[in-house]
Write a protein that holds these residues in place. Structure first.
Motif, PDB file in Angstrom:
ATOM      1  N   LEU A 186       0.856  -1.181   0.000  1.00  0.00           N
ATOM      2  CA  LEU A 186       0.000   0.000   0.000  1.00  0.00           C
ATOM      3  C   LEU A 186       0.892   1.231   0.000  1.00  0.00           C
ATOM      4  O   LEU A 186       1.876   1.299   0.749  1.00  0.00           O
ATOM      5  CB  LEU A 186      -0.893   0.023   1.244  1.00  0.00           C
ATOM      6  CG  LEU A 186      -1.939  -1.080   1.375  1.00  0.00           C
ATOM      7  CD1 LEU A 186      -2.611  -0.992   2.746  1.00  0.00           C
ATOM      8  CD2 LEU A 186      -2.979  -0.974   0.277  1.00  0.00           C
ATOM      9  N   HIS A 187       0.540   2.217  -0.827  1.00  0.00           N
ATOM     10  CA  HIS A 187       1.368   3.413  -0.955  1.00  0.00           C
ATOM     11  C   HIS A 187       0.513   4.659  -0.758  1.00  0.00           C
ATOM     12  O   HIS A 187      -0.632   4.716  -1.183  1.00  0.00           O
ATOM     13  CB  HIS A 187       2.017   3.463  -2.340  1.00  0.00           C
ATOM     14  CG  HIS A 187       2.967   2.334  -2.592  1.00  0.00           C
ATOM     15  ND1 HIS A 187       4.330   2.480  -2.486  1.00  0.00           N
ATOM     16  CD2 HIS A 187       2.747   1.036  -2.929  1.00  0.00           C
ATOM     17  CE1 HIS A 187       4.916   1.317  -2.751  1.00  0.00           C
ATOM     18  NE2 HIS A 187       3.972   0.429  -3.032  1.00  0.00           N
ATOM     19  N   ALA A 188       1.118   5.660  -0.121  1.00  0.00           N
ATOM     20  CA  ALA A 188       0.440   6.941   0.072  1.00  0.00           C
ATOM     21  C   ALA A 188       1.466   8.058  -0.027  1.00  0.00           C
ATOM     22  O   ALA A 188       2.636   7.886   0.341  1.00  0.00           O
ATOM     23  CB  ALA A 188      -0.262   7.001   1.427  1.00  0.00           C
ATOM     24  N   ARG A 189       1.021   9.199  -0.529  1.00  0.00           N
ATOM     25  CA  ARG A 189       1.827  10.420  -0.509  1.00  0.00           C
ATOM     26  C   ARG A 189       1.028  11.500   0.204  1.00  0.00           C
ATOM     27  O   ARG A 189      -0.157  11.716  -0.093  1.00  0.00           O
ATOM     28  CB  ARG A 189       2.205  10.875  -1.909  1.00  0.00           C
ATOM     29  CG  ARG A 189       2.781  12.291  -1.964  1.00  0.00           C
ATOM     30  CD  ARG A 189       3.455  12.605  -3.275  1.00  0.00           C
ATOM     31  NE  ARG A 189       4.739  11.890  -3.379  1.00  0.00           N
ATOM     32  CZ  ARG A 189       5.630  12.119  -4.343  1.00  0.00           C
ATOM     33  NH1 ARG A 189       5.377  13.009  -5.287  1.00  0.00           N
ATOM     34  NH2 ARG A 189       6.766  11.449  -4.376  1.00  0.00           N
ATOM     35  N   TYR A 190       1.673  12.166   1.161  1.00  0.00           N
ATOM     36  CA  TYR A 190       1.059  13.274   1.875  1.00  0.00           C
ATOM     37  C   TYR A 190       1.850  14.546   1.593  1.00  0.00           C
ATOM     38  O   TYR A 190       3.092  14.538   1.608  1.00  0.00           O
ATOM     39  CB  TYR A 190       1.010  13.000   3.376  1.00  0.00           C
ATOM     40  CG  TYR A 190       0.021  11.916   3.733  1.00  0.00           C
ATOM     41  CD1 TYR A 190      -1.337  12.213   3.895  1.00  0.00           C
ATOM     42  CD2 TYR A 190       0.423  10.595   3.892  1.00  0.00           C
ATOM     43  CE1 TYR A 190      -2.250  11.222   4.208  1.00  0.00           C
ATOM     44  CE2 TYR A 190      -0.491   9.596   4.204  1.00  0.00           C
ATOM     45  CZ  TYR A 190      -1.829   9.916   4.363  1.00  0.00           C
ATOM     46  OH  TYR A 190      -2.735   8.929   4.662  1.00  0.00           O
ATOM     47  N   LEU A 191       1.136  15.621   1.312  1.00  0.00           N
ATOM     48  CA  LEU A 191       1.752  16.890   0.974  1.00  0.00           C
ATOM     49  C   LEU A 191       1.970  17.722   2.236  1.00  0.00           C
ATOM     50  O   LEU A 191       1.053  17.864   3.052  1.00  0.00           O
ATOM     51  CB  LEU A 191       0.868  17.657  -0.008  1.00  0.00           C
ATOM     52  CG  LEU A 191       0.502  16.892  -1.287  1.00  0.00           C
ATOM     53  CD1 LEU A 191      -0.410  17.748  -2.167  1.00  0.00           C
ATOM     54  CD2 LEU A 191       1.748  16.461  -2.052  1.00  0.00           C
ATOM     55  N   VAL A 192       3.169  18.252   2.398  1.00  0.00           N
ATOM     56  CA  VAL A 192       3.521  19.033   3.587  1.00  0.00           C
ATOM     57  C   VAL A 192       4.122  20.364   3.153  1.00  0.00           C
ATOM     58  O   VAL A 192       4.730  20.487   2.089  1.00  0.00           O
ATOM     59  CB  VAL A 192       4.513  18.273   4.492  1.00  0.00           C
ATOM     60  CG1 VAL A 192       3.855  17.014   5.052  1.00  0.00           C
ATOM     61  CG2 VAL A 192       5.786  17.900   3.735  1.00  0.00           C
ATOM     62  N   ASP A 193       3.967  21.364   4.011  1.00  0.00           N
ATOM     63  CA  ASP A 193       4.459  22.704   3.678  1.00  0.00           C
ATOM     64  C   ASP A 193       5.972  22.818   3.829  1.00  0.00           C
ATOM     65  O   ASP A 193       6.616  23.576   3.112  1.00  0.00           O
ATOM     66  CB  ASP A 193       3.774  23.750   4.565  1.00  0.00           C
ATOM     67  CG  ASP A 193       2.283  23.883   4.270  1.00  0.00           C
ATOM     68  OD1 ASP A 193       1.897  23.624   3.107  1.00  0.00           O
ATOM     69  OD2 ASP A 193       1.533  24.236   5.179  1.00  0.00           O
ATOM     70  N   ASP A 194       6.528  22.068   4.776  1.00  0.00           N
ATOM     71  CA  ASP A 194       7.957  22.170   5.031  1.00  0.00           C
ATOM     72  C   ASP A 194       8.435  20.892   5.702  1.00  0.00           C
ATOM     73  O   ASP A 194       7.641  20.027   6.084  1.00  0.00           O
ATOM     74  CB  ASP A 194       8.273  23.393   5.908  1.00  0.00           C
ATOM     75  CG  ASP A 194       7.400  23.458   7.156  1.00  0.00           C
ATOM     76  OD1 ASP A 194       7.402  22.471   7.944  1.00  0.00           O
ATOM     77  OD2 ASP A 194       6.708  24.466   7.343  1.00  0.00           O
ATOM     78  N   VAL A 207      -2.534  17.554   6.969  1.00  0.00           N
ATOM     79  CA  VAL A 207      -1.768  17.296   5.742  1.00  0.00           C
ATOM     80  C   VAL A 207      -2.654  16.504   4.794  1.00  0.00           C
ATOM     81  O   VAL A 207      -3.367  15.586   5.205  1.00  0.00           O
ATOM     82  CB  VAL A 207      -0.449  16.547   6.025  1.00  0.00           C
ATOM     83  CG1 VAL A 207       0.470  17.405   6.877  1.00  0.00           C
ATOM     84  CG2 VAL A 207      -0.684  15.213   6.694  1.00  0.00           C
ATOM     85  N   ASP A 208      -2.623  16.873   3.526  1.00  0.00           N
ATOM     86  CA  ASP A 208      -3.512  16.272   2.534  1.00  0.00           C
ATOM     87  C   ASP A 208      -2.820  15.133   1.807  1.00  0.00           C
ATOM     88  O   ASP A 208      -1.618  15.182   1.506  1.00  0.00           O
ATOM     89  CB  ASP A 208      -3.954  17.319   1.513  1.00  0.00           C
ATOM     90  CG  ASP A 208      -4.814  18.399   2.131  1.00  0.00           C
ATOM     91  OD1 ASP A 208      -5.574  18.083   3.072  1.00  0.00           O
ATOM     92  OD2 ASP A 208      -4.714  19.558   1.672  1.00  0.00           O
ATOM     93  N   ALA A 209      -3.615  14.112   1.484  1.00  0.00           N
ATOM     94  CA  ALA A 209      -3.107  13.000   0.688  1.00  0.00           C
ATOM     95  C   ALA A 209      -3.152  13.347  -0.790  1.00  0.00           C
ATOM     96  O   ALA A 209      -4.005  14.115  -1.236  1.00  0.00           O
ATOM     97  CB  ALA A 209      -3.943  11.751   0.947  1.00  0.00           C
ATOM     98  N   ASP A 210      -2.214  12.789  -1.551  1.00  0.00           N
ATOM     99  CA  ASP A 210      -2.182  12.953  -3.007  1.00  0.00           C
ATOM    100  C   ASP A 210      -2.040  11.565  -3.628  1.00  0.00           C
ATOM    101  O   ASP A 210      -1.003  11.229  -4.195  1.00  0.00           O
ATOM    102  CB  ASP A 210      -1.012  13.852  -3.401  1.00  0.00           C
ATOM    103  CG  ASP A 210      -0.983  14.162  -4.894  1.00  0.00           C
ATOM    104  OD1 ASP A 210      -2.018  13.930  -5.558  1.00  0.00           O
ATOM    105  OD2 ASP A 210       0.062  14.615  -5.388  1.00  0.00           O
ATOM    106  N   PRO A 211      -3.093  10.741  -3.520  1.00  0.00           N
ATOM    107  CA  PRO A 211      -2.973   9.336  -3.938  1.00  0.00           C
ATOM    108  C   PRO A 211      -2.708   9.149  -5.424  1.00  0.00           C
ATOM    109  O   PRO A 211      -2.132   8.139  -5.824  1.00  0.00           O
ATOM    110  CB  PRO A 211      -4.321   8.729  -3.532  1.00  0.00           C
ATOM    111  CG  PRO A 211      -5.265   9.889  -3.464  1.00  0.00           C
ATOM    112  CD  PRO A 211      -4.436  11.042  -2.993  1.00  0.00           C
ATOM    113  N   ALA A 212      -3.097  10.099  -6.251  1.00  0.00           N
ATOM    114  CA  ALA A 212      -2.903   9.941  -7.689  1.00  0.00           C
ATOM    115  C   ALA A 212      -1.430  10.014  -8.088  1.00  0.00           C
ATOM    116  O   ALA A 212      -1.059   9.607  -9.189  1.00  0.00           O
ATOM    117  CB  ALA A 212      -3.689  11.006  -8.449  1.00  0.00           C
ATOM    118  N   SER A 213      -0.576  10.517  -7.196  1.00  0.00           N
ATOM    119  CA  SER A 213       0.824  10.729  -7.565  1.00  0.00           C
ATOM    120  C   SER A 213       1.726   9.550  -7.222  1.00  0.00           C
ATOM    121  O   SER A 213       2.913   9.563  -7.563  1.00  0.00           O
ATOM    122  CB  SER A 213       1.367  11.984  -6.872  1.00  0.00           C
ATOM    123  OG  SER A 213       1.445  11.784  -5.470  1.00  0.00           O
TER     124      SER A 213
END
Length: 237
Positions: A24-32, A107-113
């Motif tokens: 299972l894979h996930a990407r979360y977007l962070v500001d810093d 923090v938001d997930a970006d599953p499409a990436s």
């Protein structure tokens, strides 16, 4: 724990996660970086509580997570049990908890990436050549068959893509023995194929679509776009 089947993973409806290759894979977007580090620290505490942890990579603006169990049980057609790397219930449980932590940390997930690259090599004698590739790619003989009942080469540290062997009869060396497999999230598959075609590629086999689409470049070299059903998009029964 038993490995989960594709439909079992889909039924979990893990909105932040995509099942690619074994995990299972996930990407979360962070500001810093600090935000990412605090998020990873919280994920680590959750993993401590469950006795299971993801692999983690922090980059500029993102945190990538992978969940897979090294001791999943696979039963072949004869009922023989094999210990393999695959998704189990503990991965699903931790994925759900991480989704909650992400919400808490805003923090938001970006599953499409998310994506995974694997290499394939056609051969009629994988047991003979696999040690060469294990040594060349990882320097570790134990990489042969790691987490797999086959001769597949898997680096336990995740430094390199997996190398699997496609069975083939002895024959004159074809123009291409190596294959590239790119696993992507279902929602970006059509866009990825269209982009490859727009760049001059050709779809040479879509009989296995949407799971497998074979694309050739102008020289005839082929790659395979691979899609697994999204854990979050299985229709309600």
């Amino acid at each position: 724990m038993n490995m989960l089947k594709g439909e079992e993973i889909a039924e979990a409806k893990l909105t932040d996660w995509r099942k690619l290759a074994q995990g299972l894979h996930a990407r979360y977007l962070v500001d810093d970086f600090g935000t990412g580090a605090r998020f990873v620290s919280a994920v680590g505490e959750a993993g401590d509580a469950l006795g299971h942890h993801p692999s983690v990579s922090i980059g500029n603006g993102y945190v990538d997570l992978k969940l897979v169990s090294a001791d999943a049980i696979y039963r072949d057609d004869e009922g023989t049990e094999h210990v393999v790397e695959w998704v189990t219930q503990q991965d699903v449980d931790l994925a759900r908890r991480i989704t909650e932590i992400a919400a808490d940390h805003k923090v938001d997930a970006d599953p499409a990436s998310v994506s995974v690259l694997e290499l394939g090599l056609d051969t009629g004698h994988s047991a003979t050549i696999a040690p060469v590739w294990a040594a060349l790619l990882t320097g570790n003989a134990e990489a042969q068959g790691h987490g797999s009942p086959s001769d597949e080469i898997r680096d336990g540290t995740g430094r390199i893509p997996n190398l699997w062997f496609g069975d083939t009869d002895e024959h004159e060396t074809p123009s291409q023995r190596f294959h590239v497999e790119v696993y992507v999230a279902p929602e970006v598959a059509e866009q990825r194929i269209a982009a490859a075609v727009a760049a001059g590629g050709t779809v040479v086999d879509d009989s296995g679509a949407p799971s497998l689409t074979v694309i050739a470049d102008q020289d005839g070299n082929t790659g395979v776009l691979c899609v697994a059903e999204s854990p979050a998009t299985k229709p309600a029964s």
